[in-house]
Design a protein around this motif. Structure first.
Motif, PDB file in Angstrom:
ATOM      1  N   MET A 243       0.834  -1.195   0.000  1.00  0.00           N
ATOM      2  CA  MET A 243       0.000   0.000   0.000  1.00  0.00           C
ATOM      3  C   MET A 243       0.872   1.249   0.000  1.00  0.00           C
TER       4      MET A 243
ATOM      5  N   ALA B 238       0.616   6.699   2.372  1.00  0.00           N
ATOM      6  CA  ALA B 238      -0.482   7.398   3.057  1.00  0.00           C
ATOM      7  C   ALA B 238      -1.252   6.470   3.999  1.00  0.00           C
ATOM      8  N   THR B 239      -1.304   5.202   3.661  1.00  0.00           N
ATOM      9  CA  THR B 239      -2.085   4.301   4.495  1.00  0.00           C
ATOM     10  C   THR B 239      -1.226   3.590   5.530  1.00  0.00           C
ATOM     11  N   SER B 240       0.090   3.701   5.410  1.00  0.00           N
ATOM     12  CA  SER B 240       0.913   3.073   6.443  1.00  0.00           C
ATOM     13  C   SER B 240       0.898   3.962   7.680  1.00  0.00           C
ATOM     14  N   LEU B 241       1.194   3.364   8.804  1.00  0.00           N
ATOM     15  CA  LEU B 241       1.056   4.108  10.048  1.00  0.00           C
ATOM     16  C   LEU B 241       2.192   5.096  10.243  1.00  0.00           C
ATOM     17  N   ASP B 242       1.828   6.287  10.582  1.00  0.00           N
ATOM     18  CA  ASP B 242       2.823   7.294  10.890  1.00  0.00           C
ATOM     19  C   ASP B 242       2.997   7.326  12.404  1.00  0.00           C
ATOM     20  N   LEU B 243       4.063   6.706  12.845  1.00  0.00           N
ATOM     21  CA  LEU B 243       4.217   6.537  14.290  1.00  0.00           C
ATOM     22  C   LEU B 243       4.696   7.801  14.988  1.00  0.00           C
TER      23      LEU B 243
ATOM     24  N   ALA C 161       3.706  10.847  14.685  1.00  0.00           N
ATOM     25  CA  ALA C 161       2.632  11.747  15.086  1.00  0.00           C
ATOM     26  C   ALA C 161       1.954  11.288  16.376  1.00  0.00           C
ATOM     27  N   SER C 162       2.050   9.996  16.652  1.00  0.00           N
ATOM     28  CA  SER C 162       1.261   9.486  17.759  1.00  0.00           C
ATOM     29  C   SER C 162       2.118   8.951  18.899  1.00  0.00           C
TER      30      SER C 162
ATOM     31  N   GLN D 174      -9.857   8.129  21.368  1.00  0.00           N
ATOM     32  CA  GLN D 174      -9.393   9.250  20.556  1.00  0.00           C
ATOM     33  C   GLN D 174      -7.984   9.043  20.015  1.00  0.00           C
ATOM     34  N   GLY D 175      -7.116   8.449  20.811  1.00  0.00           N
ATOM     35  CA  GLY D 175      -5.743   8.294  20.329  1.00  0.00           C
ATOM     36  C   GLY D 175      -4.704   8.226  21.431  1.00  0.00           C
TER      37      GLY D 175
END
Lengths: 318, 300
Positions: free
Chosen positions: B1, B4-9, B11-12, B124-125
């Motif tokens: 994929m 854009a669909t892979s996880l952006d670690l 940011a979180s 929420q996150g």
């Protein structure tokens, strides 16, 4: 496009210890693919919400695991990519709808513009300033969906989203869900309303008494269309039908016989009956509704058998 | 994929930004919660009444009341002037202010379970740790605000008394004042954290408020009474939050709990340093217990 967005392996939740404990979710193996609307179908108390809570990391599985977007459920990196409405909307009653969304948006530092966009999307823009406690059940539910939509999550988990909505609200909600799926978002939807699931879901998982009985596309679940024939004498009619379609493809239902044959073979079957000198009273094409399939499967004690039947009929369809 | 669909670690990643986001979120809902303002308003009003109004009426009418028996009128007035602020300000904290701040902590933590808001927040996150750290930080900001608001109202009251009696409006030393406000903050914060733990434990504001008040206002007092005749109970009470808070304030303002005019809740059971150590220990222990509970618990 067959990437798995949600996958559970042997997911189990037991409340209480040992044999006296209640098994709420029993070795559930669920797979949700990217971009689909997945319907999680089951009677009340079947374990739908408990399963979804484990997928969201709100409760810990007793055994097994749940992965979302390829990572363990409940990780912050995963959670912020999921929008969820679980078991009714939970908001601060003294805050306005808009302030509730602003509060939730702040947890991910989302811009305020997203709050207004989300309110707009669920038709609450003009009531956004009113207190949450003054909302009707349907409006509360819509605010819950609005919260789930904020931040354009990859996966949206909606637990009984049409609960408490009037018919018009239900139709709007279904339209919204279909729209989300078209936009590429994956929707995992739980429901006990069969018509709803039949209408909007690509695939369904049926759960009863904590066990996932079957997971398949809606059309495969319902099986093919069957011919329903009333003809006399019935015993001879059955014999002819069996000769034409095979022994396994014929079933007696009251006065009528159900024959599993492709619809284009209908004239052929009718001609055979007439040629043999039978009186044909009625010929219709019968489609099983999801409801029939569902009750067949979830009927107490017979579900394992029904599931086996279904699996074999699914294989036959393929 | 695609990317854009892979996880952006990044940011979180749990860390300062997640805690800060959670703090800002919790402050927003606390700031707009009428119950918070009612509670704080009640404290400020009652504090002004008991610390200043009643005493001033007593002073000006020349009679004695239950809380001023035996005190000379000069002593009474000294406490009501701006220069008396460091001693007057924290006196109501161990029992009265503490109890109200415990209610505040309990409703902040406990109501969210009934409303289902913790459930919404935790989807929420931010991690549970970040969310809790944010909520405790927001509560701390609130308590610090209450300590400052108490200082402002007390100063206003003392200024009014000084002007009415044509006495000196000179402020006390800044160090004394800072110590006084600091001690008041620590005591209120400790009780608020206790309330937060109880609210989390009971998952309901009513049960936790009830339990907390019975503990702070009744059980600890009874135990200290029993401690007078049983040495081991006396030792035990030295480790209780009420004893610690009471001693911290009592030692700072100089109190003799044996006299009938002593402010309720003020003690001299522990030395100032020992009491400070105990209060700080509770400020570490209570949030840690809450964290342990929130981390491992199923949220329904």
């Amino acid at each position: 496009m067959d990437e798995l967005v949600v996958q559970t392996k042997g997911l189990t939740k037991r409340y209480g210890d040992g044999d006296s404990g209640r098994l709420a979710v029993d070795r559930v193996e669920m797979t949700v693919r990217r971009g689909e609307v997945y319907g999680f179908l089951g009677p009340n108390g079947a374990g739908k919400t408990t399963t979804l809570r484990m997928v969201l990391g709100l409760i810990r599985p007793t055994a097994g695991s749940a992965t979302v977007l390829g990572r363990p459920a409940g990780e912050p990196a995963v959670t912020e990519r999921i929008g969820a409405l679980i078991e009714g909307p939970g908001f601060y009653p003294y805050l306005s709808g808009r302030d509730n969304l602003r509060t939730m948006a702040r947890y991910r530092a989302l811009p305020e513009a997203m709050v207004d966009a989300a309110l707009e999307r669920v038709d609450l823009a003009d009531r956004g300033k009113d207190k949450f406690k003054s909302y009707s059940l349907g409006m509360k539910q819509r605010l819950g969906v609005a919260a789930a939509l904020m931040g354009d999550p990859d996966v949206i988990v909606l637990d009984e989203p049409t609960n408490g909505l009037d018919p018009a609200g239900m139709a709007d909600m279904r339209g919204l869900i279909v729209e989300l799926a078209r936009g590429g978002q994956t929707v995992l939807l739980s429901s006990h309303l069969l018509a709803e699931v039949e209408e909007i879901c690509d695939r369904v998982g049926v759960i009863a008494r904590g066990q996932l009985l079957v997971e398949s596309t809606v059309s495969a679940l319902r099986g093919g269309r069957r011919l329903r024939i009333t003809a006399t004498p019935t015993d001879r009619a059955i014999a002819i039908a069996m000769r034409l379609a095979g022994e396994d493809a014929v079933q007696l239902s009251g006065d009528a016989i159900l024959v599993d044959v492709p619809p284009e073979r209908t004239p052929h079957v009718v001609r055979a009956f007439v040629t043999e000198g039978l009186d044909v009273h009625e010929v219709t094409i019968s489609e099983r509704t999801l409801e029939e399939v569902f009750f067949e499967m979830t009927r107490s004690g017979e579900h394992v058998h029904a599931a086996d039947d279904l699996t074999s009929s699914l294989e036959a369809v393929r | 994929m695609s990317a854009a669909t892979s996880l952006d670690l990044r940011a979180s990643a749990p860390g300062p930004s997640a805690v800060l986001n959670s703090t800002r979120a919790d402050l927003l809902r606390l700031r707009k919660w009428p119950a918070v303002w009612v509670t704080i308003g009640a404290w400020l009003a009652l504090n002004a009444m008991f610390a200043y109004l009643f005493n001033y009426v007593t002073y000006s009418s020349g009679t004695t009341n239950f809380s001023t028996q035996g005190e000379s009128r000069a002593e009474l007035l000294a406490g009501l002037l701006p220069s008396g602020l460091p001693a007057t300000l924290p006196q109501g904290m161990p029992l009265f202010g503490g109890a109200i701040m415990m209610v505040l902590g309990a409703i902040i933590a406990g109501n969210g379970y009934g409303w289902g808001t913790w459930k919404t927040v935790l989807t929420q996150g931010p991690s549970r740790t970040s969310t809790l750290a944010g909520s405790l930080s927001a509560t701390t900001v609130l308590i610090a605000g209450v300590a400052l608001a108490t200082l402002v109202t007390d100063y206003a009251m003392s200024l009014a008394v000084a002007l009415a009696e044509s006495r000196s409006t000179a402020l006390p030393g800044l160090g004394d004042l800072a110590q006084s406000v600091g001690v008041a903050f620590l005591v209120m914060e400790m009780w608020a954290m206790a309330g937060y733990l109880l609210g989390t434990l009971a998952r309901s504001p009513a049960v936790s408020v009830g339990l907390g008040l019975v503990w702070g206002l009744v059980i600890e007092q009874l135990l200290r009474g029993v401690g007078g005749s049983l040495a081991w109970v006396d030792t035990f009470t030295h480790f209780l939050p009420g004893t610690s808070a009471g001693s911290l304030v009592g030692q700072m303002v100089g109190v003799d709990p044996g006299t009938p005019d002593a402010t309720p809740g003020l003690l001299d059971a522990l030395s100032y340093d020992r009491a400070l150590l105990m209060v700080v220990a509770y400020l570490v222990l209570l949030p840690t217990l809450t964290w342990w509970l929130v981390r491992r618990r199923d949220v329904v």
